[in-house]
Design a protein around this motif. Structure first.
Motif, PDB file in Angstrom:
ATOM      1  N   PHE A 330       8.061  -7.157   0.868  1.00  2.69           N
ATOM      2  CA  PHE A 330       8.763  -5.872   0.836  1.00  2.69           C
ATOM      3  C   PHE A 330       7.854  -4.716   0.422  1.00  2.69           C
ATOM      4  O   PHE A 330       8.057  -3.583   0.862  1.00  2.69           O
ATOM      5  CB  PHE A 330       9.987  -5.967  -0.071  1.00  2.69           C
ATOM      6  N   ILE A 331       6.861  -4.961  -0.410  1.00  2.00           N
ATOM      7  CA  ILE A 331       5.911  -3.891  -0.726  1.00  2.00           C
ATOM      8  C   ILE A 331       5.070  -3.564   0.503  1.00  2.00           C
ATOM      9  O   ILE A 331       4.784  -2.394   0.781  1.00  2.00           O
ATOM     10  CB  ILE A 331       5.034  -4.280  -1.930  1.00  2.00           C
ATOM     11  N   ALA A 332       4.681  -4.606   1.265  1.00  6.42           N
ATOM     12  CA  ALA A 332       3.970  -4.358   2.520  1.00  6.42           C
ATOM     13  C   ALA A 332       4.844  -3.558   3.484  1.00  6.42           C
ATOM     14  O   ALA A 332       4.376  -2.621   4.148  1.00  6.42           O
ATOM     15  CB  ALA A 332       3.552  -5.688   3.161  1.00  6.42           C
ATOM     16  N   ILE A 333       6.140  -3.898   3.557  1.00  4.38           N
ATOM     17  CA  ILE A 333       7.071  -3.149   4.406  1.00  4.38           C
ATOM     18  C   ILE A 333       7.145  -1.695   3.968  1.00  4.38           C
ATOM     19  O   ILE A 333       7.161  -0.770   4.799  1.00  4.38           O
ATOM     20  CB  ILE A 333       8.472  -3.797   4.374  1.00  4.38           C
ATOM     21  N   ALA A 334       7.175  -1.455   2.657  1.00  4.74           N
ATOM     22  CA  ALA A 334       7.262  -0.086   2.148  1.00  4.74           C
ATOM     23  C   ALA A 334       6.059   0.747   2.578  1.00  4.74           C
ATOM     24  O   ALA A 334       6.203   1.903   2.995  1.00  4.74           O
ATOM     25  CB  ALA A 334       7.379  -0.106   0.620  1.00  4.74           C
ATOM     26  N   VAL A 335       4.872   0.168   2.475  1.00  5.44           N
ATOM     27  CA  VAL A 335       3.659   0.891   2.890  1.00  5.44           C
ATOM     28  C   VAL A 335       3.688   1.144   4.397  1.00  5.44           C
ATOM     29  O   VAL A 335       3.367   2.250   4.868  1.00  5.44           O
ATOM     30  CB  VAL A 335       2.394   0.100   2.494  1.00  5.44           C
ATOM     31  N   ILE A 336       4.077   0.126   5.166  1.00  5.51           N
ATOM     32  CA  ILE A 336       4.130   0.259   6.625  1.00  5.51           C
ATOM     33  C   ILE A 336       5.125   1.348   7.026  1.00  5.51           C
ATOM     34  O   ILE A 336       4.843   2.196   7.881  1.00  5.51           O
ATOM     35  CB  ILE A 336       4.512  -1.087   7.268  1.00  5.51           C
ATOM     36  N   LEU A 337       6.301   1.355   6.393  1.00  9.15           N
ATOM     37  CA  LEU A 337       7.308   2.361   6.729  1.00  9.15           C
ATOM     38  C   LEU A 337       6.866   3.756   6.298  1.00  9.15           C
ATOM     39  O   LEU A 337       7.050   4.732   7.037  1.00  9.15           O
ATOM     40  CB  LEU A 337       8.644   2.007   6.067  1.00  9.15           C
ATOM     41  N   GLY A 338       6.291   3.881   5.100  1.00 15.09           N
ATOM     42  CA  GLY A 338       5.827   5.187   4.632  1.00 15.09           C
ATOM     43  C   GLY A 338       4.774   5.765   5.560  1.00 15.09           C
ATOM     44  O   GLY A 338       4.852   6.934   5.974  1.00 15.09           O
ATOM     45  N   ASP A 339       3.797   4.935   5.907  1.00 14.89           N
ATOM     46  CA  ASP A 339       2.733   5.384   6.791  1.00 14.89           C
ATOM     47  C   ASP A 339       3.269   5.652   8.192  1.00 14.89           C
ATOM     48  O   ASP A 339       2.932   6.659   8.830  1.00 14.89           O
ATOM     49  CB  ASP A 339       1.635   4.322   6.835  1.00 14.89           C
ATOM     50  N   GLY A 340       4.125   4.757   8.689  1.00 14.21           N
ATOM     51  CA  GLY A 340       4.665   4.913  10.034  1.00 14.21           C
ATOM     52  C   GLY A 340       5.527   6.157  10.174  1.00 14.21           C
ATOM     53  O   GLY A 340       5.414   6.891  11.158  1.00 14.21           O
ATOM     54  N   LEU A 341       6.399   6.416   9.178  1.00 15.77           N
ATOM     55  CA  LEU A 341       7.259   7.599   9.256  1.00 15.77           C
ATOM     56  C   LEU A 341       6.444   8.881   9.149  1.00 15.77           C
ATOM     57  O   LEU A 341       6.732   9.865   9.844  1.00 15.77           O
ATOM     58  CB  LEU A 341       8.323   7.547   8.155  1.00 15.77           C
ATOM     59  N   TYR A 342       5.440   8.894   8.287  1.00 15.86           N
ATOM     60  CA  TYR A 342       4.589  10.087   8.175  1.00 15.86           C
ATOM     61  C   TYR A 342       3.924  10.378   9.519  1.00 15.86           C
ATOM     62  O   TYR A 342       3.952  11.518  10.012  1.00 15.86           O
ATOM     63  CB  TYR A 342       3.521   9.889   7.098  1.00 15.86           C
ATOM     64  N   ASN A 343       3.339   9.364  10.108  1.00 15.83           N
ATOM     65  CA  ASN A 343       2.645   9.571  11.373  1.00 15.83           C
ATOM     66  C   ASN A 343       3.610   9.868  12.510  1.00 15.83           C
ATOM     67  O   ASN A 343       3.278  10.606  13.447  1.00 15.83           O
ATOM     68  CB  ASN A 343       1.790   8.347  11.709  1.00 15.83           C
ATOM     69  N   PHE A 344       4.823   9.305  12.432  1.00 20.01           N
ATOM     70  CA  PHE A 344       5.832   9.612  13.446  1.00 20.01           C
ATOM     71  C   PHE A 344       6.154  11.105  13.443  1.00 20.01           C
ATOM     72  O   PHE A 344       6.136  11.767  14.493  1.00 20.01           O
ATOM     73  CB  PHE A 344       7.095   8.795  13.187  1.00 20.01           C
ATOM     74  N   PHE A 345       6.455  11.649  12.272  1.00 20.93           N
ATOM     75  CA  PHE A 345       6.793  13.072  12.197  1.00 20.93           C
ATOM     76  C   PHE A 345       5.574  13.960  12.453  1.00 20.93           C
ATOM     77  O   PHE A 345       5.696  15.053  13.001  1.00 20.93           O
ATOM     78  CB  PHE A 345       7.427  13.391  10.848  1.00 20.93           C
ATOM     79  N   ILE A 611      -1.887  -4.564   5.580  1.00 19.56           N
ATOM     80  CA  ILE A 611      -1.940  -5.818   6.340  1.00 19.56           C
ATOM     81  C   ILE A 611      -2.322  -7.017   5.476  1.00 19.56           C
ATOM     82  O   ILE A 611      -1.682  -8.067   5.537  1.00 19.56           O
ATOM     83  CB  ILE A 611      -2.878  -5.665   7.551  1.00 19.56           C
ATOM     84  N   PRO A 612      -3.358  -6.918   4.593  1.00 16.79           N
ATOM     85  CA  PRO A 612      -3.702  -8.092   3.774  1.00 16.79           C
ATOM     86  C   PRO A 612      -2.762  -8.343   2.602  1.00 16.79           C
ATOM     87  O   PRO A 612      -2.905  -9.355   1.929  1.00 16.79           O
ATOM     88  CB  PRO A 612      -5.119  -7.777   3.273  1.00 16.79           C
ATOM     89  N   PHE A 613      -1.799  -7.455   2.337  1.00 19.82           N
ATOM     90  CA  PHE A 613      -0.873  -7.667   1.224  1.00 19.82           C
ATOM     91  C   PHE A 613      -0.190  -9.024   1.331  1.00 19.82           C
ATOM     92  O   PHE A 613       0.066  -9.678   0.324  1.00 19.82           O
ATOM     93  CB  PHE A 613       0.194  -6.565   1.206  1.00 19.82           C
ATOM     94  N   TYR A 614       0.108  -9.425   2.548  1.00 23.71           N
ATOM     95  CA  TYR A 614       0.877 -10.644   2.754  1.00 23.71           C
ATOM     96  C   TYR A 614       0.000 -11.866   3.009  1.00 23.71           C
ATOM     97  O   TYR A 614       0.273 -12.951   2.508  1.00 23.71           O
ATOM     98  CB  TYR A 614       1.841 -10.431   3.923  1.00 23.71           C
ATOM     99  N   ILE A 615      -1.090 -11.691   3.775  1.00 24.46           N
ATOM    100  CA  ILE A 615      -1.850 -12.869   4.208  1.00 24.46           C
ATOM    101  C   ILE A 615      -3.195 -13.041   3.520  1.00 24.46           C
ATOM    102  O   ILE A 615      -3.832 -14.070   3.671  1.00 24.46           O
ATOM    103  CB  ILE A 615      -2.063 -12.854   5.739  1.00 24.46           C
ATOM    104  N   GLY A 616      -3.658 -12.061   2.762  1.00 25.09           N
ATOM    105  CA  GLY A 616      -4.922 -12.206   2.051  1.00 25.09           C
ATOM    106  C   GLY A 616      -6.056 -11.445   2.705  1.00 25.09           C
ATOM    107  O   GLY A 616      -5.887 -10.773   3.724  1.00 25.09           O
ATOM    108  N   SER A 617      -7.252 -11.592   2.117  1.00 23.99           N
ATOM    109  CA  SER A 617      -8.400 -10.773   2.518  1.00 23.99           C
ATOM    110  C   SER A 617      -9.437 -11.513   3.339  1.00 23.99           C
ATOM    111  O   SER A 617     -10.473 -10.935   3.661  1.00 23.99           O
ATOM    112  CB  SER A 617      -9.090 -10.227   1.253  1.00 23.99           C
ATOM    113  N   TYR A 618      -9.185 -12.771   3.671  1.00 30.68           N
ATOM    114  CA  TYR A 618     -10.243 -13.552   4.326  1.00 30.68           C
ATOM    115  C   TYR A 618     -10.674 -12.921   5.641  1.00 30.68           C
ATOM    116  O   TYR A 618     -11.867 -12.850   5.946  1.00 30.68           O
ATOM    117  CB  TYR A 618      -9.778 -15.000   4.542  1.00 30.68           C
ATOM    118  N   PHE A 619      -9.724 -12.438   6.450  1.00 28.42           N
ATOM    119  CA  PHE A 619     -10.100 -11.842   7.730  1.00 28.42           C
ATOM    120  C   PHE A 619     -10.767 -10.484   7.533  1.00 28.42           C
ATOM    121  O   PHE A 619     -11.603 -10.065   8.347  1.00 28.42           O
ATOM    122  CB  PHE A 619      -8.872 -11.702   8.637  1.00 28.42           C
ATOM    123  N   ALA A 620     -10.420  -9.774   6.429  1.00 27.77           N
ATOM    124  CA  ALA A 620     -11.068  -8.494   6.143  1.00 27.77           C
ATOM    125  C   ALA A 620     -12.542  -8.702   5.815  1.00 27.77           C
ATOM    126  O   ALA A 620     -13.397  -7.877   6.171  1.00 27.77           O
ATOM    127  CB  ALA A 620     -10.356  -7.797   4.988  1.00 27.77           C
TER     128      ALA A 620
END
Length: 694
Positions: A330-345, A611-620
């Protein structure tokens, strides 16, 4: 066009996107002659002649290859780099081989043209793009029982498990509507408003350059480089397979930074795919991913874990959404929604402002008949030539309107049978607004190179989910509505990008439209088939910590639950943290846009950090190593890095991606690797030795 970053970080990756056109494209721009003067002696083939059998044969082969690549990336992290260069380059190479062989046999009837090259690139990217917009890594798999049991126990009975037939049917019903929605607007977008479509323009420059003598020579060298690293990446994937006989085995679980760091998802997993992705993505994207991993797994999650027994029960499974897992999602969702809504507007504001400006200055734009008013700007030879060809093969507006109405009617009738929770009037409302939203997305993409398809999809989740309500299947209704909306607005912007590419390469709008339709039809069959292969071959698909965790399926399911149930589904104090991270995403974006560009480019991207909030930093870490390789290469020989960097990256991605086909077949056949390579701490190893000793 650039279907490039078909991922949940797509808008943000494009925001930091660097225009790394190959030196072959730059060579065309540097010539004294205009581009169309160079090709003036070549006859532009009729639109039907641009749609060749060989073009679609090559497109089909490349579509299968790219669908495997996109699907693998979609099911692991959701970050997918640009494959446009690979599509254009490999299409050029395969057709050149074809024509050379026929020429030696005296059977060549049609020369290979840049228009045919554009048709191939369009078809391939349209086909592989369905692997993203089809929602196999997000809304579609989020409907499954596997994801519901992990993340949404309250709605665990509200599921629709994947099935090959209904997935193909669903995609055929929803994937073509966006194409018809923007066809009547093609002249306004390309000729009247002269929107730039940076990705479509860059792709056109690339294709134009391939068909000059200098560009063709460089293209051959690039293809050879791509082939070398493709072979290396494929063989490396094959080598790694031998050591993965059990769970947690192999190089993918190598604790390269230590066992403690490994527990917190910090390690290099030897993935050539994400090393290649890191070479393509801008530096700020890779740094943002790493910063997000450090913030979450290095500080935030250990702090919340210390609250076990206080903020959440200590005896519930770690996979429960009412444990630490809930905070991650849910924290990852919050960041995604905040960023997405800002960029949408932000993009919506720029779209409306740009539209108003274009309408106010309409008299300064070229008119359709080629004449100009006293206020009109002088039109160059290139623009005259391109406008003439673009307006020559018209697509009748009645055809577009009739196609939209017919497909919409079919969708309204069939979709409620696939998803009983998605009522016919929900779909009708979506389709009434879809042309406007498709126009906004296509226009905004032309101005900013951003496609906000995933943001429109999230809005559909919340609107339709809340309308349906939890008691009437709001979760499935919201996820299905997300798929309908995403496919419409995504294909609308993609087709307009194709029109821009075709405009600059003198490819007919009709051939572009037909190529997009055929590519979409291919994708509607190939993408579900590839996903079905993954689904059947890897039984732990979607399980956290597995090879294919499908993180965004859980995120989208969480959004749907949040939209129907409200905040009751959140664990203790999670709402306050979500508010904080939602606001932080907006503030970071405001600061990034407010400061001078030379400083703003160093400010991280919130979506990439999430993106790494949920799955970790290995791919980063993999991607940062790719960035480091490219950075050193550019310091040593920038011209060489610019010319061959994308080819090296594409080879690494393609080789590892296509290895998933034989590995899936081996898994389905029950063939298991012979060796399990695991890493233990010294104390654990001593216990194992003591246990094994007689």
């Amino acid at each position: 066009m650039e279907d490039s970053y078909r991922a949940e970080g797509r808008e943000e990756i494009q925001n930091g996107r660097e225009d790394w056109r190959s030196s072959s494209a730059a060579a065309v721009d540097s010539m004294n002659l205009s581009v169309e003067r160079i090709f003036e002696s070549q006859v532009v083939p009729a639109w039907k002649s641009q749609l060749t059998f060989r073009a679609f044969c090559v497109s089909f082969v490349l579509s299968v290859l790219f669908c495997f690549i996109v699907m693998k990336l979609n099911l692991t992290t959701g970050i997918i780099p640009s494959l446009n260069v690979s599509a254009g380059l490999l299409g050029f190479f395969f057709i050149k081989m074809w024509t050379k062989a026929l020429g030696r046999a005296g059977l060549l009837r049609l020369p290979f043209t840049r228009q045919e090259n554009t048709v191939i690139q369009t078809c391939v990217v349209a086909s592989s793009g369905i692997a993203f917009s089809g929602g196999f890594g997000s809304y579609l798999f989020g409907m499954s029982q596997r994801i519901a049991q992990q993340s949404d126990k309250q709605n665990a009975n509200e599921v629709k498990d994947p099935s090959l037939l209904w997935m193909i049917g669903f995609l055929f019903v929803v994937s073509f509507l966006g194409l018809f929605a923007v066809v009547p607007l093609r002249k306004i977008m390309i000729i009247d408003f002269k929107l730039t479509y940076p990705s479509g323009t860059a792709t056109a420059h690339l294709i134009n350059s391939f068909h000059t003598p200098e560009g063709a020579k460089l293209a051959k060298k690039q293809v050879r480089t791509l082939g070398k690293f493709f072979s290396f990446s494929f063989l490396w994937g094959f080598f790694q397979w031998f050591y993965t006989a059990g769970d947690g085995c192999g190089f993918l679980n190598f604790p390269s930074l230590g066992l403690k760091a490994f527990e917190h998802r910090f390690y290099f997993d030897f993935s050539t795919t994400y090393v290649g992705v890191g070479m393509i993505c801008p530096y700020i994207v890779n740094i943002s991913l790493l910063l997000g991993g450090i913030l979450s797994w290095g500080f935030l999650w250990p702090l919340i874990e210390n609250k076990k027994g206080d903020w959440y029960p200590a005896d519930i499974p770690l996979s429960s959404m009412h444990s630490l897992q809930g905070y991650k999602v849910f924290i990852a969702i919050a960041v995604i929604l905040g960023d997405g809504l800002y960029n949408f507007f932000k993009v919506l504001g720029r779209t409306l402002s740009g539209l108003y400006h274009q309408l106010q200055h309409h008299n300064s734009l070229p008119v359709a008949n080629g004449s100009s008013s006293s206020k009109s700007k002088e039109v160059s030879f290139d623009d005259q030539r391109r406008t003439q060809i673009f307006l020559k093969d018209r697509i009748p507006n009645w055809f577009a309107v009739a196609g939209y109405v017919i497909i919409a009617a079919i969708s309204i009738i069939t979709l409620p049978h696939m998803f009983p929770q998605l009522k016919w009037y929900y779909i009708l409302v979506i389709y009434l607004f879809a042309p406007t939203l498709g126009f906004c997305n296509a226009y905004g993409c032309g101005l900013t190179d951003w496609s906000l398809a995933s943001t429109y999809g999230k809005l559909a989740i919340f609107v339709i989910g809340a309308w349906a309500g939890a008691a009437h299947g709001g979760v499935i209704a919201g996820l299905a509505a997300c798929g309908v909306m995403m496919n419409i607005v995504s294909t609308a912007s993609d087709l307009t990008q194709d029109f821009k590419t075709g405009y600059l390469t003198l490819a007919s709008p009709r051939s572009m439209f037909v190529s997009q339709v055929i590519g979409t039809a291919m994708g509607c069959v190939i993408s579900p088939s590839v996903f079905w292969l993954f689904y059947k071959a890897f039984k732990d698909l979607g399980v956290p910590g597995s090879e294919y965790p499908v993180p965004y399926a859980t995120v989208y399911r969480g959004m749907a639950a949040l939209g129907t149930e409200g905040f009751s589904s959140l664990p203790k104090h999670c709402l306050e943290l979500c508010y904080g991270f939602f606001a932080a995403a907006i503030v970071i974006n405001i600061i990034k846009d407010a400061v001078p560009k030379r400083w703003g480019r160093f400010i991280p991207l919130p979506m990439a950090m999430a993106i790494p909030f949920y799955i970790g930093s290995y791919f980063a870490i993999d991607m940062c190593i790719g960035s480091l390789i490219l950075f050193v290469w550019e310091k040593v020989n920038k011209a060489n890095a610019d010319a061959f960097g994308p080819a090296v990256a594409s080879g690494l991605i393609c080789g590892d991606g296509i290895w998933t086909l034989p590995s899936s077949i081996l898994a389905l056949a029950g063939v298991k690797p012979p060796i399990c390579m695991k890493f233990l701490s010294r104390a654990t190893n001593a216990k194992v030795d003591g246990f094994l000793q007689p």
